[in-house]
Design a protein around this motif. Structure first.
Motif, PDB file in Angstrom:
ATOM      1  N   MET A   7      32.486  46.645  49.746  1.00  7.52           N
ATOM      2  CA  MET A   7      31.256  45.852  49.755  1.00  7.52           C
ATOM      3  C   MET A   7      30.803  45.494  48.340  1.00  7.52           C
ATOM      4  O   MET A   7      30.356  44.371  48.086  1.00  7.52           O
ATOM      5  CB  MET A   7      30.150  46.600  50.512  1.00  7.52           C
ATOM      6  CG  MET A   7      30.331  46.580  52.020  1.00  7.52           C
ATOM      7  SD  MET A   7      28.907  47.208  52.936  1.00  7.52           S
ATOM      8  CE  MET A   7      29.158  48.981  52.813  1.00  7.52           C
ATOM      9  N   ILE A   8      30.927  46.431  47.398  1.00  8.69           N
ATOM     10  CA  ILE A   8      30.509  46.169  46.028  1.00  8.69           C
ATOM     11  C   ILE A   8      31.407  45.112  45.384  1.00  8.69           C
ATOM     12  O   ILE A   8      30.935  44.148  44.772  1.00  8.69           O
ATOM     13  CB  ILE A   8      30.516  47.464  45.200  1.00  8.69           C
ATOM     14  CG1 ILE A   8      29.385  48.390  45.667  1.00  8.69           C
ATOM     15  CG2 ILE A   8      30.349  47.165  43.708  1.00  8.69           C
ATOM     16  CD1 ILE A   8      27.995  47.794  45.569  1.00  8.69           C
ATOM     17  N   SER A   9      32.727  45.277  45.520  1.00  4.14           N
ATOM     18  CA  SER A   9      33.642  44.301  44.919  1.00  4.14           C
ATOM     19  C   SER A   9      33.476  42.934  45.564  1.00  4.14           C
ATOM     20  O   SER A   9      33.584  41.896  44.904  1.00  4.14           O
ATOM     21  CB  SER A   9      35.092  44.775  45.054  1.00  4.14           C
ATOM     22  OG  SER A   9      35.448  44.933  46.408  1.00  4.14           O
ATOM     23  N   GLU A  10      33.172  42.928  46.868  1.00  6.77           N
ATOM     24  CA  GLU A  10      32.978  41.660  47.572  1.00  6.77           C
ATOM     25  C   GLU A  10      31.712  40.960  47.099  1.00  6.77           C
ATOM     26  O   GLU A  10      31.680  39.729  46.954  1.00  6.77           O
ATOM     27  CB  GLU A  10      32.917  41.921  49.081  1.00  6.77           C
ATOM     28  CG  GLU A  10      32.983  40.686  49.943  1.00  6.77           C
ATOM     29  CD  GLU A  10      34.360  40.042  49.972  1.00  6.77           C
ATOM     30  OE1 GLU A  10      34.522  39.070  50.730  1.00  6.77           O
ATOM     31  OE2 GLU A  10      35.264  40.496  49.234  1.00  6.77           O
ATOM     32  N   LEU A  11      30.649  41.729  46.845  1.00  2.00           N
ATOM     33  CA  LEU A  11      29.414  41.127  46.335  1.00  2.00           C
ATOM     34  C   LEU A  11      29.642  40.469  44.983  1.00  2.00           C
ATOM     35  O   LEU A  11      29.115  39.384  44.706  1.00  2.00           O
ATOM     36  CB  LEU A  11      28.309  42.189  46.221  1.00  2.00           C
ATOM     37  CG  LEU A  11      27.650  42.642  47.519  1.00  2.00           C
ATOM     38  CD1 LEU A  11      26.627  43.733  47.240  1.00  2.00           C
ATOM     39  CD2 LEU A  11      26.994  41.475  48.242  1.00  2.00           C
ATOM     40  N   GLU A  12      30.438  41.114  44.122  1.00  2.00           N
ATOM     41  CA  GLU A  12      30.723  40.531  42.816  1.00  2.00           C
ATOM     42  C   GLU A  12      31.598  39.290  42.940  1.00  2.00           C
ATOM     43  O   GLU A  12      31.528  38.387  42.109  1.00  2.00           O
ATOM     44  CB  GLU A  12      31.382  41.565  41.904  1.00  2.00           C
ATOM     45  CG  GLU A  12      30.433  42.644  41.453  1.00  2.00           C
ATOM     46  CD  GLU A  12      30.943  43.397  40.245  1.00  2.00           C
ATOM     47  OE1 GLU A  12      31.664  42.798  39.428  1.00  2.00           O
ATOM     48  OE2 GLU A  12      30.636  44.590  40.123  1.00  2.00           O
ATOM     49  N   ARG A  13      32.412  39.267  43.987  1.00  2.98           N
ATOM     50  CA  ARG A  13      33.275  38.097  44.181  1.00  2.98           C
ATOM     51  C   ARG A  13      32.474  36.906  44.690  1.00  2.98           C
ATOM     52  O   ARG A  13      32.594  35.798  44.167  1.00  2.98           O
ATOM     53  CB  ARG A  13      34.394  38.421  45.175  1.00  2.98           C
ATOM     54  CG  ARG A  13      35.379  37.266  45.384  1.00  2.98           C
ATOM     55  CD  ARG A  13      36.349  37.556  46.492  1.00  2.98           C
ATOM     56  NE  ARG A  13      35.714  37.606  47.793  1.00  2.98           N
ATOM     57  CZ  ARG A  13      35.373  36.520  48.490  1.00  2.98           C
ATOM     58  NH1 ARG A  13      35.593  35.303  48.004  1.00  2.98           N
ATOM     59  NH2 ARG A  13      34.812  36.638  49.678  1.00  2.98           N
ATOM     60  N   ILE A  14      31.633  37.122  45.710  1.00  6.51           N
ATOM     61  CA  ILE A  14      30.911  35.994  46.308  1.00  6.51           C
ATOM     62  C   ILE A  14      29.668  35.611  45.520  1.00  6.51           C
ATOM     63  O   ILE A  14      29.132  34.522  45.718  1.00  6.51           O
ATOM     64  CB  ILE A  14      30.543  36.273  47.781  1.00  6.51           C
ATOM     65  CG1 ILE A  14      29.664  37.514  47.906  1.00  6.51           C
ATOM     66  CG2 ILE A  14      31.790  36.428  48.613  1.00  6.51           C
ATOM     67  CD1 ILE A  14      29.318  37.883  49.326  1.00  6.51           C
ATOM     68  N   PHE A  15      29.209  36.501  44.633  1.00  9.03           N
ATOM     69  CA  PHE A  15      28.111  36.170  43.725  1.00  9.03           C
ATOM     70  C   PHE A  15      28.594  36.351  42.289  1.00  9.03           C
ATOM     71  O   PHE A  15      28.278  37.350  41.637  1.00  9.03           O
ATOM     72  CB  PHE A  15      26.883  37.047  43.993  1.00  9.03           C
ATOM     73  CG  PHE A  15      26.278  36.860  45.340  1.00  9.03           C
ATOM     74  CD1 PHE A  15      25.676  35.665  45.681  1.00  9.03           C
ATOM     75  CD2 PHE A  15      26.327  37.869  46.293  1.00  9.03           C
ATOM     76  CE1 PHE A  15      25.120  35.476  46.938  1.00  9.03           C
ATOM     77  CE2 PHE A  15      25.785  37.701  47.544  1.00  9.03           C
ATOM     78  CZ  PHE A  15      25.181  36.496  47.874  1.00  9.03           C
ATOM     79  N   PRO A  16      29.385  35.415  41.795  1.00 12.65           N
ATOM     80  CA  PRO A  16      29.959  35.575  40.449  1.00 12.65           C
ATOM     81  C   PRO A  16      28.885  35.536  39.371  1.00 12.65           C
ATOM     82  O   PRO A  16      27.806  34.999  39.562  1.00 12.65           O
ATOM     83  CB  PRO A  16      30.911  34.375  40.334  1.00 12.65           C
ATOM     84  CG  PRO A  16      30.324  33.353  41.257  1.00 12.65           C
ATOM     85  CD  PRO A  16      29.752  34.129  42.407  1.00 12.65           C
ATOM     86  N   GLY A  17      29.201  36.104  38.229  1.00 18.29           N
ATOM     87  CA  GLY A  17      28.267  36.074  37.101  1.00 18.29           C
ATOM     88  C   GLY A  17      27.316  37.243  37.109  1.00 18.29           C
ATOM     89  O   GLY A  17      27.512  38.252  37.794  1.00 18.29           O
ATOM     90  N   ILE A  18      26.250  37.113  36.338  1.00 20.52           N
ATOM     91  CA  ILE A  18      25.351  38.232  36.099  1.00 20.52           C
ATOM     92  C   ILE A  18      24.601  38.665  37.357  1.00 20.52           C
ATOM     93  O   ILE A  18      24.288  39.840  37.538  1.00 20.52           O
ATOM     94  CB  ILE A  18      24.346  37.874  34.962  1.00 20.52           C
ATOM     95  CG1 ILE A  18      23.758  39.152  34.361  1.00 20.52           C
ATOM     96  CG2 ILE A  18      23.265  36.948  35.429  1.00 20.52           C
ATOM     97  CD1 ILE A  18      24.756  39.965  33.610  1.00 20.52           C
ATOM     98  N   TYR A  19      24.313  37.727  38.277  1.00 18.70           N
ATOM     99  CA  TYR A  19      23.575  38.084  39.498  1.00 18.70           C
ATOM    100  C   TYR A  19      24.371  39.093  40.322  1.00 18.70           C
ATOM    101  O   TYR A  19      23.838  40.116  40.759  1.00 18.70           O
ATOM    102  CB  TYR A  19      23.285  36.833  40.325  1.00 18.70           C
ATOM    103  CG  TYR A  19      22.509  37.113  41.594  1.00 18.70           C
ATOM    104  CD1 TYR A  19      21.146  37.373  41.540  1.00 18.70           C
ATOM    105  CD2 TYR A  19      23.137  37.127  42.840  1.00 18.70           C
ATOM    106  CE1 TYR A  19      20.422  37.641  42.700  1.00 18.70           C
ATOM    107  CE2 TYR A  19      22.425  37.387  43.996  1.00 18.70           C
ATOM    108  CZ  TYR A  19      21.066  37.640  43.910  1.00 18.70           C
ATOM    109  OH  TYR A  19      20.354  37.919  45.060  1.00 18.70           O
ATOM    110  N   GLY A  20      25.658  38.809  40.516  1.00 22.21           N
ATOM    111  CA  GLY A  20      26.497  39.721  41.282  1.00 22.21           C
ATOM    112  C   GLY A  20      26.605  41.084  40.638  1.00 22.21           C
ATOM    113  O   GLY A  20      26.632  42.119  41.318  1.00 22.21           O
ATOM    114  N   ARG A  21      26.650  41.109  39.310  1.00 20.86           N
ATOM    115  CA  ARG A  21      26.770  42.388  38.602  1.00 20.86           C
ATOM    116  C   ARG A  21      25.476  43.199  38.709  1.00 20.86           C
ATOM    117  O   ARG A  21      25.511  44.419  38.853  1.00 20.86           O
ATOM    118  CB  ARG A  21      27.115  42.142  37.141  1.00 20.86           C
ATOM    119  CG  ARG A  21      28.481  41.516  36.963  1.00 20.86           C
ATOM    120  CD  ARG A  21      28.800  41.277  35.502  1.00 20.86           C
ATOM    121  NE  ARG A  21      29.839  40.273  35.358  1.00 20.86           N
ATOM    122  CZ  ARG A  21      30.186  39.720  34.214  1.00 20.86           C
ATOM    123  NH1 ARG A  21      29.570  40.087  33.104  1.00 20.86           N
ATOM    124  NH2 ARG A  21      31.145  38.818  34.159  1.00 20.86           N
TER     125      ARG A  21
END
Length: 472
Positions: A137-151
């Motif tokens: 879920m964490i890696s997927e969030l960073e993938r679908i929300f690229p950039g600083i928001y996802g991080r």
């Protein structure tokens, strides 16, 4: 083509589309009348390629290179193929072991010891496979929300989104989580920082790996001991990792961003309670703690002073020379830093009261010219008669005359926070006072020792008298 159609065709979120446009990967035409985007077929083709490459774990910087260079793309595909091969190999091992166990169990002369040994191997193999999926879920969030928001989102939620999506209820909660996050306002990133986001990719990965390591060592579920959400968000980072974390945080301290993040976490509360047992239990623990505090507050009566009397005291203007630490310091480690500062100030000749070290919180209100803005910020100092010469590695400042709530903590340093909390049991408004924006401070004895059960710490919170505005 409208943004809703592009989202449907590519499976990308609005935030992802905006991010890829900001980074120059696509260039949709913009209507001068309403500022709406119109995406071309070429844009959709590029976005499909980008979405595919993101699934391979590429950063935006790597995607740019892959789209421009067949050699870079070949390297990425080769590495991913190797990864898949390893995963397939592990699954085949699981299948082989399980088949062997089944065959042995069908045999009347089954050696139970042999079967259990094989099952142990299978258990370890399955465990290894599960670990590879626990961060989905964490890696997927960073993938679908690229950039600083996802991080930012992954940092805030990484303590909780460690389970697999193994039920229909969780599947629905996951889809709702993504939908809510995609409709939250974008974070505001200062222009001077935008070009550094990709450069800081490696620093972020280091911090992220440390967080993951902390989570693996978290025996919260095994202990069945309820930790509050605030306690679980504390990170055990080295000084170098703290600097990386602080650098990352500079992207989110712009005006309005903290409020957006707070509202985001409120909005996903229900989803997290379904997706994470740890979140649900920690939330229940937090509510229980709040209820117990409220019960104690009501039983003692509103405005009744806590166990140790609180008083309002006046302090004249005070001059200080001290050390500014830009790293996280837990309260149990305060004695070590108090002694360190004491040793470094022994040569200062005009100390007002030797053996007394002041520890300041809320130091940002001292002013950026004295204390640079920092995520982690602590000042330990000595009071001096006047500021003449200041050692090169120290800072100096003056606190104006002011009034404070005074409270004395007696006990070990682990209980200091509990004493600080008791200050808020004082009925300020009923006594015609309100909290002020000046830094609060504690006064420690320089001979304070680690683990001492009878340490005395003076606590001071700045207050101002309320002046009633009576209509004439």
């Amino acid at each position: 083509m409208k943004i809703s159609e592009v989202m449907s065709l590519t499976g990308l979120t609005k935030k992802a589309l905006n991010y890829y446009e900001d980074n120059g990967l696509i260039s949709p035409s913009v209507s001068q009348e309403n500022n709406y985007r119109d995406y071309s077929e070429k844009d959709v083709e590029l976005l499909t390629q980008i979405a595919t490459l993101r699934r391979f774990g590429l950063s935006v910087k790597e995607i740019k290179s892959a789209l421009e260079s067949p050699e870079a793309l070949l390297q990425v595909m080769t590495e991913y193929t190797s990864k898949l091969a390893r995963q397939i190999s592990e699954m085949k091992k699981c299948e082989t072991v399980l088949s062997s166990c089944v065959n042995n169990l069908k045999n009347d002369k089954t050696d139970i010891k042999k079967v259990t040994e094989e099952m142990n191997v299978l258990s370890k193999a399955i465990e290894m496979s599960e670990k590879e999926r626990e961060g989905f879920m964490i890696s997927e969030l960073e993938r679908i929300f690229p950039g600083i928001y996802g991080r930012v989102i992954s940092l805030c939620l990484s303590s909780f989104l460690t389970e697999s999506i193994d039920s229909k209820e969780k599947e629905e909660a996951w889809m709702n989580l993504v939908k809510v996050l995609d409709n939250i306002p974008n974070l505001t990133i200062p222009d001077e920082l935008r070009h550094n986001i990709d450069i800081d990719e490696e620093e972020w990965k280091i911090v992220q790996s440390k967080i993951a390591e902390n989570l693996k060592n978290d025996n919260y579920i095994e202990e069945r001991e309820a930790k509050s959400i605030n306690e679980m968000m504390l990170l055990d980072l080295s000084e170098e990792q703290q600097r990386g974390f602080e650098r990352f945080c500079t992207y989110i301290i712009s005006d309005g961003n903290i409020e957006i993040i707070g509202k985001t976490l409120e909005a996903v509360d229900n989803c997290l309670s379904i997706l994470s047992l740890k979140y649900k239990q920690s939330k229940e623990a937090q509510l229980k703690n709040d209820e117990e505090f409220q019960k104690k507050y009501e039983e003692e009566g509103f405005g009744v002073e806590p166990s140790v009397p609180l008083t309002i005291v006046h302090k004249e203007a005070m001059n200080f020379i001290g050390v500014h630490y830009t790293k996280y310091i837990s309260k149990k480690d305060f004695p070590k830093f108090v002694r360190e500062v004491y040793d470094r100030t022994l040569k200062i000749s005009n100390i007002v009261e030797k053996g007394k070290i002041y520890g300041f919180a809320g130091v940002d209100s001292l002013g950026k010219d004295i204390v640079p803005q920092s995520i982690f910020s602590f000042v330990f100092a000595v009071q001096v008669l006047d500021i003449k010469t200041v050692p090169n590695d120290m800072i100096s400042f003056t606190m104006p005359k002011h009034e404070y709530i005074f409270y004395k903590h007696v006990g070990n340093m682990n209980d200091l926070q509990r004493s600080i909390n008791e200050v808020f049991m004082y009925d300020l408004k009923g006594n015609n006072y309100e909290m002020d924006l000046l830094p609060s401070f504690n006064i420690f004895s320089s001979d304070i020792s680690d683990g001492c059960e009878s340490s005395e710490v003076e606590i001071y919170f700045p207050v101002s008298r309320i002046v009633d505005n009576i209509e004439q």
